[in-house]
Design an enzyme around this catalytic site. Structure first.
Site, PDB file in Angstrom:
ATOM      1  N   ASN A 168      12.535  14.209 -47.771  1.00 56.37           N
ATOM      2  CA  ASN A 168      11.244  14.117 -47.079  1.00 56.37           C
ATOM      3  C   ASN A 168      10.787  15.519 -46.703  1.00 56.37           C
ATOM      4  OD1 ASN A 168       9.073  12.916 -45.555  1.00 56.37           O
ATOM      5  ND2 ASN A 168      10.231  13.316 -43.683  1.00 56.37           N
ATOM      6  N   SER A 207       9.930  21.689 -43.054  1.00 54.51           N
ATOM      7  CA  SER A 207      11.315  21.487 -43.489  1.00 54.51           C
ATOM      8  C   SER A 207      11.352  20.391 -44.546  1.00 54.51           C
ATOM      9  CB  SER A 207      12.187  21.004 -42.318  1.00 54.51           C
ATOM     10  OG  SER A 207      12.030  21.833 -41.178  1.00 54.51           O
ATOM     11  N   ASP A 262      13.704  11.851 -39.282  1.00 45.09           N
ATOM     12  CA  ASP A 262      13.661  13.322 -39.415  1.00 45.09           C
ATOM     13  C   ASP A 262      14.950  13.993 -38.958  1.00 45.09           C
ATOM     14  OD1 ASP A 262      10.983  13.048 -40.313  1.00 45.09           O
ATOM     15  OD2 ASP A 262      10.242  13.086 -38.258  1.00 45.09           O
TER      16      ASP A 262
HETATM   17  C1  GRF Z   1       2.131  16.925 -44.676  1.00 42.83           C
HETATM   18  O1  GRF Z   1       1.778  17.802 -43.641  1.00 42.83           O
HETATM   19  C2  GRF Z   1       3.586  16.549 -44.576  1.00 42.83           C
HETATM   20  O2  GRF Z   1       4.385  17.579 -44.063  1.00 42.83           O
HETATM   21  C3  GRF Z   1       3.567  15.396 -43.621  1.00 42.83           C
HETATM   22  O3  GRF Z   1       2.379  14.692 -43.893  1.00 42.83           O
HETATM   23  C4  GRF Z   1       1.434  15.574 -44.507  1.00 42.83           C
HETATM   24  C5  GRF Z   1       1.074  14.953 -45.820  1.00 42.83           C
HETATM   25  O4  GRF Z   1       0.050  15.639 -46.486  1.00 42.83           O
HETATM   26  N1  GRF Z   1       4.762  14.620 -43.761  1.00 42.83           N
HETATM   27  P1  GRF Z   1      -0.237  15.358 -48.017  1.00 42.83           P
HETATM   28  O5  GRF Z   1      -0.484  13.857 -48.145  1.00 42.83           O
HETATM   29  O6  GRF Z   1       0.964  15.793 -48.792  1.00 42.83           O
HETATM   30  O7  GRF Z   1      -1.459  16.150 -48.352  1.00 42.83           O
END
Ligand code: GRF
Length: 193
Positions: free
Chosen positions: A110, A139, A148
């Site tokens: 993730n 991360s 997480d």
């Molecule tokens: C990103 O900031 C990611 O870190 C978080 O959700 C957001 C998703 O953005 N888990 P995208 O859909 O990849 O543009």
């Protein structure tokens, strides 16, 4: 070289998904995107995936109500159909049950927009600003049962500037995510059996 069969799970915009799809066009990239799976039929990322000629599927979580495992069983069946070997969660906004996590342990990663172990969960950039942190970041980590909490594979950092808002900070971090995720995914593939 072995290319691992990859599924990317999304819920929305899909910019991290697109960064992975672009990186995966390289002949020496160790994963091959076989499926983009969304829990929202209107996720913008689905159209982007189609443009990249990657197969898409949607399992809408809503009809399943509070039966999260039934929703996940449906997703799992589709993942099995496509013989998926590794899952990248990319803005996938459902918390996964222990059942699903156990099924994919060691095969699911993730991206999270904080310098874990700081700020698991939501509103990460606001929490970093409110805490007066000098820096923020993102991360990529292995997915375990605690949200997480899994081992970090790689991180990227950027400074928090005095006038930063959530939006300005997010705009500084997002390009770092796009660089980090394909690299960390490639690293994760090295530890697959
Ligand atoms: C990103 O900031 C990611 O870190 C978080 O959700 C957001 C998703 O953005 N888990 P995208 O859909 O990849 O543009």
């Amino acid at each position: 070289m072995k290319k691992h069969r990859l599924a990317i799970l999304i819920s929305g915009r899909g910019s991290n998904m697109e960064a992975i799809l672009s990186a995966a066009t390289a002949s020496d990239y160790p994963a091959e995107p076989k499926l983009v799976l969304s829990n929202r039929p209107d996720a913008a990322g689905l159209q982007i995936a189609t443009k990249h000629r990657v197969q898409t599927a949607c399992v809408d979580h809503k009809p399943f109500g509070s039966d999260r495992e039934a929703f996940e069983r449906q997703m799992d069946a589709i993942l099995q159909e496509h013989q998926i070997e590794i899952i990248a969660l990319a803005g996938f906004m459902r918390v996964l049950t222990p059942w699903f996590v156990r099924r994919w342990t060691g095969r699911m990663i993730n991206i999270h927009p904080s310098l874990l172990p700081k700020y698991p969960g939501l509103n990460t950039h606001q929490r970093a600003i409110d805490a007066g942190d000098p820096e923020a970041g993102c991360s990529v980590h292995w997915v375990t049962e605690g949200v997480d909490e899994g081992a970090v594979i790689a991180q990227a950092k950027a400074p928090i500037l005095p006038d930063d808002t959530v939006d300005s900070l997010a705009a500084r971090i997002l390009p770092l995510e796009h660089e980090l995720y394909p690299r960390a995914l490639a690293e994760a593939c090295q530890s697959l059996k």
